[in-house]
Design a protein around this motif. Structure first.
Motif, PDB file in Angstrom:
ATOM      1  N   MET A 296     -13.148   4.463  17.215  1.00  0.00           N
ATOM      2  CA  MET A 296     -12.269   4.886  16.126  1.00  0.00           C
ATOM      3  C   MET A 296     -11.861   3.665  15.313  1.00  0.00           C
ATOM      4  SD  MET A 296      -8.605   6.907  16.260  1.00  0.00           S
ATOM      5  CE  MET A 296      -9.315   8.518  16.584  1.00  0.00           C
ATOM      6  N   ASP A 297     -11.932   3.773  13.975  1.00  0.00           N
ATOM      7  CA  ASP A 297     -11.529   2.647  13.138  1.00  0.00           C
ATOM      8  C   ASP A 297     -10.035   2.704  12.823  1.00  0.00           C
ATOM      9  OD1 ASP A 297     -11.122   4.402  10.974  1.00  0.00           O
ATOM     10  OD2 ASP A 297     -12.993   3.874   9.978  1.00  0.00           O
ATOM     11  N   GLU A 298      -9.550   1.719  12.071  1.00  0.00           N
ATOM     12  CA  GLU A 298      -8.108   1.609  11.831  1.00  0.00           C
ATOM     13  C   GLU A 298      -7.573   2.733  10.957  1.00  0.00           C
ATOM     14  OE1 GLU A 298      -8.392  -1.504   8.041  1.00  0.00           O
ATOM     15  OE2 GLU A 298      -7.557  -2.152   9.946  1.00  0.00           O
ATOM     16  N   ASN A 299      -8.458   3.451  10.269  1.00  0.00           N
ATOM     17  CA  ASN A 299      -8.036   4.573   9.436  1.00  0.00           C
ATOM     18  C   ASN A 299      -8.116   5.912  10.155  1.00  0.00           C
ATOM     19  OD1 ASN A 299      -7.564   2.972   7.043  1.00  0.00           O
ATOM     20  ND2 ASN A 299      -9.796   2.794   6.877  1.00  0.00           N
ATOM     21  N   GLY A 300      -8.501   5.891  11.439  1.00  0.00           N
ATOM     22  CA  GLY A 300      -8.558   7.115  12.218  1.00  0.00           C
ATOM     23  C   GLY A 300      -9.876   7.855  12.152  1.00  0.00           C
ATOM     24  N   TYR A 301     -10.911   7.259  11.529  1.00  0.00           N
ATOM     25  CA  TYR A 301     -12.232   7.880  11.511  1.00  0.00           C
ATOM     26  C   TYR A 301     -12.918   7.645  12.849  1.00  0.00           C
ATOM     27  CZ  TYR A 301     -11.921   8.434   6.419  1.00  0.00           C
ATOM     28  OH  TYR A 301     -11.545   8.797   5.151  1.00  0.00           O
ATOM     29  N   LEU A 302     -13.551   8.693  13.368  1.00  0.00           N
ATOM     30  CA  LEU A 302     -14.309   8.589  14.609  1.00  0.00           C
ATOM     31  C   LEU A 302     -15.783   8.352  14.294  1.00  0.00           C
ATOM     32  CD1 LEU A 302     -12.970  11.473  16.872  1.00  0.00           C
ATOM     33  CD2 LEU A 302     -13.075   9.056  17.514  1.00  0.00           C
ATOM     34  N   TYR A 303     -16.424   7.545  15.146  1.00  0.00           N
ATOM     35  CA  TYR A 303     -17.853   7.288  15.012  1.00  0.00           C
ATOM     36  C   TYR A 303     -18.521   7.655  16.328  1.00  0.00           C
ATOM     37  CZ  TYR A 303     -16.451   4.840  10.817  1.00  0.00           C
ATOM     38  OH  TYR A 303     -15.913   4.537   9.591  1.00  0.00           O
ATOM     39  N   ALA A 304     -19.563   8.498  16.233  1.00  0.00           N
ATOM     40  CA  ALA A 304     -20.264   8.968  17.425  1.00  0.00           C
ATOM     41  C   ALA A 304     -21.762   8.843  17.192  1.00  0.00           C
ATOM     42  CB  ALA A 304     -19.890  10.418  17.728  1.00  0.00           C
ATOM     43  N   LEU A 305     -22.493   8.472  18.230  1.00  0.00           N
ATOM     44  CA  LEU A 305     -23.934   8.231  18.149  1.00  0.00           C
ATOM     45  C   LEU A 305     -24.643   9.180  19.107  1.00  0.00           C
ATOM     46  CD1 LEU A 305     -26.163   6.255  17.016  1.00  0.00           C
ATOM     47  CD2 LEU A 305     -25.789   4.915  19.097  1.00  0.00           C
ATOM     48  N   ASN A 306     -25.589   9.975  18.594  1.00  0.00           N
ATOM     49  CA  ASN A 306     -26.290  10.876  19.502  1.00  0.00           C
ATOM     50  C   ASN A 306     -27.529  10.213  20.087  1.00  0.00           C
ATOM     51  OD1 ASN A 306     -28.457  11.210  17.699  1.00  0.00           O
ATOM     52  ND2 ASN A 306     -27.856  13.261  17.068  1.00  0.00           N
ATOM     53  N   SER A 307     -28.150  10.890  21.047  1.00  0.00           N
ATOM     54  CA  SER A 307     -29.222  10.266  21.815  1.00  0.00           C
ATOM     55  C   SER A 307     -30.496  10.054  21.011  1.00  0.00           C
ATOM     56  CB  SER A 307     -29.538  11.109  23.055  1.00  0.00           C
ATOM     57  OG  SER A 307     -29.897  12.427  22.671  1.00  0.00           O
ATOM     58  N   SER A 308     -30.607  10.702  19.848  1.00  0.00           N
ATOM     59  CA  SER A 308     -31.773  10.465  19.000  1.00  0.00           C
ATOM     60  C   SER A 308     -31.508   9.420  17.928  1.00  0.00           C
ATOM     61  CB  SER A 308     -32.232  11.783  18.356  1.00  0.00           C
ATOM     62  OG  SER A 308     -31.209  12.344  17.564  1.00  0.00           O
ATOM     63  N   GLY A 309     -30.350   8.757  17.975  1.00  0.00           N
ATOM     64  CA  GLY A 309     -30.077   7.643  17.079  1.00  0.00           C
ATOM     65  C   GLY A 309     -29.419   8.013  15.769  1.00  0.00           C
ATOM     66  N   VAL A 310     -28.771   9.178  15.690  1.00  0.00           N
ATOM     67  CA  VAL A 310     -28.031   9.560  14.483  1.00  0.00           C
ATOM     68  C   VAL A 310     -26.564   9.176  14.650  1.00  0.00           C
ATOM     69  CG1 VAL A 310     -27.296  11.465  12.999  1.00  0.00           C
ATOM     70  CG2 VAL A 310     -29.603  11.448  13.962  1.00  0.00           C
ATOM     71  N   LEU A 311     -26.029   8.429  13.684  1.00  0.00           N
ATOM     72  CA  LEU A 311     -24.628   7.996  13.697  1.00  0.00           C
ATOM     73  C   LEU A 311     -23.792   8.951  12.859  1.00  0.00           C
ATOM     74  CD1 LEU A 311     -22.457   5.797  14.375  1.00  0.00           C
ATOM     75  CD2 LEU A 311     -23.144   4.663  12.245  1.00  0.00           C
ATOM     76  N   TYR A 312     -22.714   9.468  13.452  1.00  0.00           N
ATOM     77  CA  TYR A 312     -21.806  10.387  12.767  1.00  0.00           C
ATOM     78  C   TYR A 312     -20.464   9.703  12.514  1.00  0.00           C
ATOM     79  CZ  TYR A 312     -24.883  14.334  13.917  1.00  0.00           C
ATOM     80  OH  TYR A 312     -25.942  15.198  14.024  1.00  0.00           O
ATOM     81  N   LYS A 313     -19.925   9.959  11.341  1.00  0.00           N
ATOM     82  CA  LYS A 313     -18.561   9.550  10.989  1.00  0.00           C
ATOM     83  C   LYS A 313     -17.760  10.826  10.761  1.00  0.00           C
ATOM     84  CE  LYS A 313     -15.980   7.381   7.210  1.00  0.00           C
ATOM     85  NZ  LYS A 313     -16.107   6.713   5.892  1.00  0.00           N
ATOM     86  N   ILE A 314     -16.651  10.974  11.484  1.00  0.00           N
ATOM     87  CA  ILE A 314     -15.935  12.254  11.497  1.00  0.00           C
ATOM     88  C   ILE A 314     -14.468  12.039  11.142  1.00  0.00           C
ATOM     89  CG2 ILE A 314     -15.418  14.314  12.873  1.00  0.00           C
ATOM     90  CD1 ILE A 314     -17.628  12.524  14.802  1.00  0.00           C
ATOM     91  N   ASN A 315     -13.955  12.915  10.269  1.00  0.00           N
ATOM     92  CA  ASN A 315     -12.535  12.906   9.959  1.00  0.00           C
ATOM     93  C   ASN A 315     -12.108  14.303   9.542  1.00  0.00           C
ATOM     94  OD1 ASN A 315      -9.919  11.634   9.381  1.00  0.00           O
ATOM     95  ND2 ASN A 315     -10.401  12.114   7.251  1.00  0.00           N
ATOM     96  N   ALA A 316     -11.047  14.806  10.185  1.00  0.00           N
ATOM     97  CA  ALA A 316     -10.445  16.101   9.813  1.00  0.00           C
ATOM     98  C   ALA A 316     -11.483  17.218   9.718  1.00  0.00           C
ATOM     99  CB  ALA A 316      -9.701  15.960   8.494  1.00  0.00           C
ATOM    100  N   GLY A 317     -12.385  17.260  10.694  1.00  0.00           N
ATOM    101  CA  GLY A 317     -13.336  18.356  10.751  1.00  0.00           C
ATOM    102  C   GLY A 317     -14.516  18.242   9.804  1.00  0.00           C
ATOM    103  N   THR A 318     -14.654  17.121   9.092  1.00  0.00           N
ATOM    104  CA  THR A 318     -15.811  16.905   8.234  1.00  0.00           C
ATOM    105  C   THR A 318     -16.577  15.690   8.737  1.00  0.00           C
ATOM    106  OG1 THR A 318     -14.571  15.502   6.700  1.00  0.00           O
ATOM    107  CG2 THR A 318     -14.637  17.868   6.232  1.00  0.00           C
ATOM    108  N   GLU A 319     -17.860  15.613   8.369  1.00  0.00           N
ATOM    109  CA  GLU A 319     -18.645  14.484   8.866  1.00  0.00           C
ATOM    110  C   GLU A 319     -19.695  14.067   7.842  1.00  0.00           C
ATOM    111  OE1 GLU A 319     -22.059  14.824   9.585  1.00  0.00           O
ATOM    112  OE2 GLU A 319     -22.272  16.982   9.699  1.00  0.00           O
ATOM    113  N   VAL A 320     -20.053  12.793   7.898  1.00  0.00           N
ATOM    114  CA  VAL A 320     -21.248  12.289   7.236  1.00  0.00           C
ATOM    115  C   VAL A 320     -22.100  11.674   8.338  1.00  0.00           C
ATOM    116  CG1 VAL A 320     -20.107  11.862   5.031  1.00  0.00           C
ATOM    117  CG2 VAL A 320     -20.175  10.048   6.745  1.00  0.00           C
ATOM    118  N   HIS A 321     -23.398  11.641   8.129  1.00  0.00           N
ATOM    119  CA  HIS A 321     -24.244  11.088   9.176  1.00  0.00           C
ATOM    120  C   HIS A 321     -25.448  10.383   8.570  1.00  0.00           C
ATOM    121  CE1 HIS A 321     -26.029  15.095   8.497  1.00  0.00           C
ATOM    122  NE2 HIS A 321     -27.177  14.513   8.793  1.00  0.00           N
TER     123      HIS A 321
END
Length: 283
Positions: free
Chosen positions: A155-180
């Motif tokens: 989690m960054d200082e602004n509260g965004y979560l970052y998650a990485l799946n097993s196929s190498g896709v990085l997700y950025k998540i905030n308030a139920g929305t995501e970019v990847h």
């Protein structure tokens, strides 16, 4: 080196421990993923002959998070049977565990919000839940992501979560929305996502390291070619430190076959978009 002893009944620890301070005492907190022995939460006092307290868990666990408040530690972990546990520790005894169930196995540590009011739990099948740590009565599904999730989030200082799946896709998540974005990794091994003091995001896997920057609606690969540690896998989360020279260094442990490995220290240059070796040695 000091030995703090072996805790009875502990045979398999596969996730990094957490270091926590409670009043004047320091503790190493960890969880187990065991077969025949009961799974445990352990609070091991950091002192010569330091005592260890244990609490039974319902299933295997792969990490925890903790926060001190007043005279108690509040410890959170999630298990492979889909239970999320909240346990209070006062330095001598654990409280009875409060549990909330999520729909899926959990193989990564939960993440606390900066204020400690909410706990985020990602299941192995990509469901992200948000739990109020005060009431701790229900888990609210925030988003369903694609792929399998087995490495720690950040989690960054602004509260965004970052998650990485097993196929190498990085997700950025905030308030139920995501970019990847696809990172360029061919596998993620067991190394978690890291964020440095300048907000750059580091991902690891298959012997490769990539760095990303983030703004409100995108993720940008700062190191298009990444850096590859030839013949190695990065099977545990590396470390990041800002040197006195102002340079960010990434300390990467890796392994080749379970019997040999390397320690590689990389310097990150965000202007040039490069990761260069400062030092490397075999272990």
């Amino acid at each position: 080196l000091k030995s703090y002893g072996q805790v009875t009944g502990i045979t398999n620890i596969v996730a990094p421990a957490t270091y926590a301070k409670l009043v004047n005492d320091n503790y190493i907190l960890y969880v187990t993923a065991q077969g025949t022995e009961k799974n445990r939460l352990v609070a091991h006092k950091v002192a010569s002959g330091g005592t260890a307290k244990t609490e039974n868990l319902s299933s295997s666990a792969y990490g925890l998070t903790a926060q001190a408040s007043g005279s108690n530690l509040y410890i959170y972990t999630a298990t492979m049977d889909g239970n999320v546990h909240k346990v209070e520790f006062d330095g001598s005894t654990f409280s009875a565990s409060n549990t909330v169930n999520v729909s899926g196995q959990v193989k990564i540590p939960p993440v606390l919000s900066k204020d400690g009011n909410f706990l985020y739990v990602m299941t192995q099948n990509g469901k992200l839940y948000k739990i109020d740590t005060s009431s701790f009565s229900s888990a609210n599904l925030q988003i369903q992501l694609g792929g399998e999730f087995t490495v720690p989030m950040a989690m960054d200082e602004n509260g965004y979560l970052y998650a990485l799946n097993s196929s190498g896709v990085l997700y950025k998540i905030n308030a139920g929305t995501e970019v990847h974005v696809s990172t360029g990794l061919t596998s993620t091994d067991s190394a978690g996502v890291l964020i440095d003091g300048d907000g750059y995001i580091y991902v690891f896997g298959g012997g490769k390291v990539f760095v990303f920057s983030s703004n409100s609606n995108s993720l940008l690969n700062m190191t298009p070619g990444g850096y590859s540690i030839t013949g190695q896998q990065i099977t545990t989360t590396p470390a990041i430190v800002k040197g006195r020279d102002g340079v960010t260094y990434v300390i990467v442990p890796s392994s080749a076959n379970g019997y040999s490995g390397k320690i590689t220290i990389l310097a990150f240059n965000p202007t040039a978009g490069t990761l260069t070796v400062e030092k490397e040695w075999n272990i």
